[in-house]
Design a protein around this motif. Structure first.
Motif, PDB file in Angstrom:
ATOM      1  N   THR A 115      53.475  28.395  15.777  1.00 49.26           N
ATOM      2  CA  THR A 115      53.108  29.641  16.441  1.00 49.26           C
ATOM      3  C   THR A 115      51.596  29.702  16.593  1.00 49.26           C
ATOM      4  OG1 THR A 115      54.990  30.645  15.334  1.00 49.26           O
ATOM      5  CG2 THR A 115      53.443  32.149  16.392  1.00 49.26           C
ATOM      6  N   PHE A 116      51.143  29.857  17.830  1.00 46.63           N
ATOM      7  CA  PHE A 116      49.705  30.029  18.088  1.00 46.63           C
ATOM      8  C   PHE A 116      49.419  31.499  18.349  1.00 46.63           C
ATOM      9  CE2 PHE A 116      50.293  25.628  19.897  1.00 46.63           C
ATOM     10  CZ  PHE A 116      49.513  24.969  18.950  1.00 46.63           C
ATOM     11  N   GLN A 117      48.180  31.898  18.120  1.00 47.66           N
ATOM     12  CA  GLN A 117      47.768  33.220  18.545  1.00 47.66           C
ATOM     13  C   GLN A 117      47.133  33.060  19.921  1.00 47.66           C
ATOM     14  OE1 GLN A 117      48.471  36.138  17.147  1.00 47.66           O
ATOM     15  NE2 GLN A 117      49.564  35.018  15.543  1.00 47.66           N
ATOM     16  N   PRO A 173      51.364  36.462  19.377  1.00 50.11           N
ATOM     17  CA  PRO A 173      51.915  35.193  18.901  1.00 50.11           C
ATOM     18  C   PRO A 173      52.643  34.442  20.023  1.00 50.11           C
ATOM     19  CG  PRO A 173      53.229  37.039  18.079  1.00 50.11           C
ATOM     20  CD  PRO A 173      52.089  37.625  18.863  1.00 50.11           C
ATOM     21  N   LEU A 174      52.404  33.123  20.080  1.00 50.15           N
ATOM     22  CA  LEU A 174      53.080  32.289  21.081  1.00 50.15           C
ATOM     23  C   LEU A 174      53.840  31.197  20.337  1.00 50.15           C
ATOM     24  CD1 LEU A 174      52.890  31.312  24.338  1.00 50.15           C
ATOM     25  CD2 LEU A 174      51.625  29.501  23.223  1.00 50.15           C
ATOM     26  N   ASN A 175      55.155  31.177  20.502  1.00 49.19           N
ATOM     27  CA  ASN A 175      55.965  30.166  19.826  1.00 49.19           C
ATOM     28  C   ASN A 175      55.990  28.881  20.652  1.00 49.19           C
ATOM     29  OD1 ASN A 175      56.658  31.911  17.685  1.00 49.19           O
ATOM     30  ND2 ASN A 175      58.268  32.819  18.941  1.00 49.19           N
ATOM     31  N   ALA A 176      54.973  28.053  20.458  1.00 50.95           N
ATOM     32  CA  ALA A 176      54.892  26.800  21.232  1.00 50.95           C
ATOM     33  C   ALA A 176      56.053  25.874  20.867  1.00 50.95           C
ATOM     34  CB  ALA A 176      53.555  26.116  20.971  1.00 50.95           C
ATOM     35  N   VAL A 177      56.427  25.891  19.584  1.00 51.82           N
ATOM     36  CA  VAL A 177      57.618  25.169  19.123  1.00 51.82           C
ATOM     37  C   VAL A 177      58.442  26.169  18.330  1.00 51.82           C
ATOM     38  CG1 VAL A 177      58.496  23.291  17.670  1.00 51.82           C
ATOM     39  CG2 VAL A 177      56.432  22.942  19.037  1.00 51.82           C
ATOM     40  N   GLY A 195      60.366  17.792  29.674  1.00 52.41           N
ATOM     41  CA  GLY A 195      60.189  19.226  29.896  1.00 52.41           C
ATOM     42  C   GLY A 195      59.001  19.427  30.807  1.00 52.41           C
ATOM     43  N   TYR A 196      58.945  20.600  31.415  1.00 53.00           N
ATOM     44  CA  TYR A 196      57.803  20.884  32.284  1.00 53.00           C
ATOM     45  C   TYR A 196      56.566  21.166  31.437  1.00 53.00           C
ATOM     46  CZ  TYR A 196      61.003  21.096  36.266  1.00 53.00           C
ATOM     47  OH  TYR A 196      61.910  20.782  37.227  1.00 53.00           O
ATOM     48  N   SER A 197      55.433  21.202  32.094  1.00 51.73           N
ATOM     49  CA  SER A 197      54.167  21.486  31.441  1.00 51.73           C
ATOM     50  C   SER A 197      54.247  22.832  30.703  1.00 51.73           C
ATOM     51  CB  SER A 197      53.089  21.520  32.536  1.00 51.73           C
ATOM     52  OG  SER A 197      51.877  21.875  31.970  1.00 51.73           O
ATOM     53  N   GLY A 198      53.781  22.837  29.475  1.00 57.72           N
ATOM     54  CA  GLY A 198      53.791  24.068  28.685  1.00 57.72           C
ATOM     55  C   GLY A 198      55.056  24.262  27.865  1.00 57.72           C
ATOM     56  N   ALA A 199      55.990  23.351  27.962  1.00 55.11           N
ATOM     57  CA  ALA A 199      57.276  23.495  27.248  1.00 55.11           C
ATOM     58  C   ALA A 199      57.107  23.378  25.730  1.00 55.11           C
ATOM     59  CB  ALA A 199      58.275  22.452  27.739  1.00 55.11           C
ATOM     60  N   GLY A 200      56.016  22.706  25.312  1.00 56.56           N
ATOM     61  CA  GLY A 200      55.787  22.536  23.874  1.00 56.56           C
ATOM     62  C   GLY A 200      55.966  21.099  23.397  1.00 56.56           C
ATOM     63  N   LYS A 201      56.070  20.159  24.327  1.00 51.86           N
ATOM     64  CA  LYS A 201      56.332  18.764  23.975  1.00 51.86           C
ATOM     65  C   LYS A 201      55.213  18.175  23.123  1.00 51.86           C
ATOM     66  CE  LYS A 201      56.374  17.478  28.330  1.00 51.86           C
ATOM     67  NZ  LYS A 201      55.983  18.750  28.948  1.00 51.86           N
ATOM     68  N   SER A 202      53.965  18.324  23.609  1.00 55.24           N
ATOM     69  CA  SER A 202      52.842  17.727  22.866  1.00 55.24           C
ATOM     70  C   SER A 202      52.707  18.357  21.485  1.00 55.24           C
ATOM     71  CB  SER A 202      51.530  17.899  23.645  1.00 55.24           C
ATOM     72  OG  SER A 202      51.587  17.190  24.851  1.00 55.24           O
ATOM     73  N   THR A 203      52.847  19.664  21.436  1.00 54.62           N
ATOM     74  CA  THR A 203      52.735  20.343  20.144  1.00 54.62           C
ATOM     75  C   THR A 203      53.822  19.839  19.196  1.00 54.62           C
ATOM     76  OG1 THR A 203      51.913  22.283  21.337  1.00 54.62           O
ATOM     77  CG2 THR A 203      52.574  22.613  19.049  1.00 54.62           C
ATOM     78  N   LEU A 204      55.033  19.682  19.721  1.00 57.64           N
ATOM     79  CA  LEU A 204      56.143  19.195  18.884  1.00 57.64           C
ATOM     80  C   LEU A 204      55.854  17.800  18.328  1.00 57.64           C
ATOM     81  CD1 LEU A 204      59.074  19.566  17.801  1.00 57.64           C
ATOM     82  CD2 LEU A 204      59.832  18.345  19.844  1.00 57.64           C
TER      83      LEU A 204
HETATM   84  N1  LIG Z   1      45.789  24.891  20.186  1.00 59.77           N
HETATM   85  C1  LIG Z   1      46.473  25.801  20.904  1.00 59.77           C
HETATM   86  N2  LIG Z   1      46.192  27.112  20.821  1.00 59.77           N
HETATM   87  C2  LIG Z   1      46.881  28.032  21.525  1.00 59.77           C
HETATM   88  N3  LIG Z   1      47.904  27.738  22.347  1.00 59.77           N
HETATM   89  C3  LIG Z   1      48.237  26.439  22.484  1.00 59.77           C
HETATM   90  C4  LIG Z   1      47.534  25.394  21.781  1.00 59.77           C
HETATM   91  N4  LIG Z   1      48.094  24.208  22.120  1.00 59.77           N
HETATM   92  C5  LIG Z   1      49.090  24.486  22.988  1.00 59.77           C
HETATM   93  N5  LIG Z   1      49.169  25.813  23.209  1.00 59.77           N
HETATM   94  C6  LIG Z   1      50.162  26.482  24.060  1.00 59.77           C
HETATM   95  O1  LIG Z   1      51.443  26.101  23.596  1.00 59.77           O
HETATM   96  C7  LIG Z   1      52.341  25.905  24.674  1.00 59.77           C
HETATM   97  C8  LIG Z   1      52.897  24.493  24.630  1.00 59.77           C
HETATM   98  O2  LIG Z   1      51.855  23.573  24.924  1.00 59.77           O
HETATM   99  P1  LIG Z   1      52.063  21.996  24.913  1.00 59.77           P
HETATM  100  O3  LIG Z   1      52.668  21.611  23.622  1.00 59.77           O
HETATM  101  O4  LIG Z   1      50.770  21.381  25.270  1.00 59.77           O
HETATM  102  O5  LIG Z   1      53.126  21.807  26.081  1.00 59.77           O
HETATM  103  P2  LIG Z   1      53.501  20.489  26.915  1.00 59.77           P
HETATM  104  O6  LIG Z   1      52.974  19.312  26.194  1.00 59.77           O
HETATM  105  O7  LIG Z   1      54.984  20.535  27.017  1.00 59.77           O
HETATM  106  O8  LIG Z   1      52.852  20.667  28.264  1.00 59.77           O
HETATM  107  C9  LIG Z   1      51.553  26.206  25.934  1.00 59.77           C
HETATM  108  O9  LIG Z   1      51.801  27.547  26.309  1.00 59.77           O
HETATM  109  C10 LIG Z   1      50.122  26.010  25.505  1.00 59.77           C
HETATM  110  O10 LIG Z   1      49.262  26.812  26.267  1.00 59.77           O
END
Ligand SMILES: Nc1ncnc2c1ncn2[C@@H]1O[C@H](COP(=O)(O)OP(=O)(O)O)[C@@H](O)[C@H]1O
Ligand SMILES: [Mg+2]
Length: 367
Positions: free
Chosen positions: A20-22, A27-31, A48-57
């Motif tokens: 969860t990011f702020q 709060p934003l549930n990236a994963v 997944g499309y851009s912003g789906a949370g793949k990189s964060t996961l």
């Molecule tokens: N360090 C961060 N701080 C705040 N929000 C973030 C951060 N990293 C990613 N996000 C948000 O988390 C969501 C998922 O991002 P990301 O994992 O990069 O997606 P993907 O790789 O699928 O494009 C997006 O809405 C992105 O803006």
């Protein structure tokens, strides 16, 4: 696609992982509560499309991203319970490659590959020998003394792959590694990854927004949307019978049908169909692709089909066919024809019909 190296033992085990990011105070549930098990020796795609949370996961797999909740287990070790030095050692066994290569431009190709070994207790001759061996493995033995700026995108990615393998990792994470490359180079890099999977037993986690990439190398796939895995399984099974609209979107765009539909819908000539014309989008799978349904329409109902677009997407042993046609004929026979298609398992979507007085309503027969 069967690989001796793959076992049914998960090398990566994410349990109920959330990040969860702020974001602007909210709060934003990236994963969002993700469970993910990846077996040793697998090539596992995450689409997944851009912003789906793949990189964060995937960044939670080596704890570059600390999860807000959940457990990360890699090679039977709970990474969150490790001391800093043990975590550093565990991370060395997880290589990563990215879209933008992240090479050091002031260093030679050889130095770039040696770089992760500088902190290791090995002597320069062994270090260089190791780097040279890795460059040979990725097909760049003649480029040791070149600088990254002198290389093509595909060659740069090969250097990045060699560098990612310097510490003999068990796992390679590829985050959109082919997204900046042309289709031919993409295929070459994917082939290299597949070879490394087979020869080294390397487990590969491959993130992409392109279904073609998943289709060509992955055995399993997870579809991600808004931080959640919405569908997962064997690649051929998931894409030949998508349960979620988003998964269906990936299949359609891979068959170029999304683009074709947009172009056809934008064509002013097709906005002015005659009363006895229907612009139809037909989708069919398996058996239906083998039947001569179009000639049946002509023979049984005297309908004329003008084909604007046709494609068959092969997924494993399954195939999905797409047709965009203008069907012309008598009103009653048009309805009969559409019914015939429906009865044979063809999904028929009416895109446009002739707009004249008393437009008949065919909606009842189309989905
Ligand atoms: N360090 C961060 N701080 C705040 N929000 C973030 C951060 N990293 C990613 N996000 C948000 O988390 C969501 C998922 O991002 P990301 O994992 O990069 O997606 P993907 O790789 O699928 O494009 C997006 O809405 C992105 O803006
Ligand atoms: Mg990303």
């Amino acid at each position: 696609m069967f690989n001796m190296a793959e076992s049914t033992h998960p090398i990566i085990n994410l349990q109920n992982v959330s990040v969860t990011f702020q974001s602007n105070g909210k709060p934003l549930n990236a994963v969002d509560k993700v469970d993910l098990q990846i077996n040793r020796g697998d090539i596992y795609g995450i689409i997944g499309y851009s912003g789906a949370g793949k990189s964060t996961l995937v960044r939670t797999i080596n704890l570059l991203q600390q999860p807000t909740a959940g457990t990360v287990t890699v090679s039977n070790q709970n990474l969150q319970a490790l001391s800093e030095s043990k975590l550093r050692a565990a991370r060395k066994k997880i290589g990563m490659i990215f879209q933008h290569f992240n090479l050091l431009n002031s260093r030679t190709v050889l130095n770039n590959v040696e770089y992760p070994l500088l902190s290791q207790p090995i002597h320069k001759p062994q270090r260089q020998a190791k780097a040279k061996k890795l460059l040979e493995l990725v097909g760049l033995q003649d480029f040791e003394y070149a600088y990254p700026d002198q290389l093509s995108g595909g060659q740069k990615q090969r250097v990045a792959i060699a560098r990612a393998l310097a510490n003999d990792p068990d796992i390679l994470i590829s985050d959109e590694a082919t997204s900046a490359l042309d289709p031919k180079t993409t295929n070459d890099i994917l082939k290299l990854l597949k070879d490394l999977n087979e020869t080294l037993g390397l487990t590969i986690v491959l993130i992409t927004h392109e279904m073609q990439v998943i289709k060509s190398v992955c055995r399993h796939v997870a579809v991600m949307d808004q931080g959640k895995i919405i569908e997962r399984g064997d690649v051929a099974e998931v894409f030949s019978n998508p349960q979620q609209p988003l998964t269906q979107n990936f299949v359609d765009s891979s068959a170029n049908v999304t683009e074709a539909l947009a172009q056809i819908k934008a064509d002013p000539g097709l906005q002015n169909l005659a009363k006895n014309e229907r612009l139809l989008f037909l989708k069919f799978r398996g058996q239906a692709t083998k039947q001569s349904l179009i000639s049946d329409l002509t023979e049984l109902y005297h309908l004329k089909a003008n084909i604007l677009f046709a494609n068959i997407e092969k997924i494993g042993t399954a195939s999905i066919g797409y047709l965009i046609i203008v069907l012309t004929g008598e009103t009653r026979q048009l309805a009969n024809g559409i019914n015939l298609l429906n009865r044979n398992g063809v999904r028929v979507q009416l895109i446009a019909s002739g707009k004249k007085e008393g437009v008949e309503n065919d909606q009842a027969t189309v989905s």
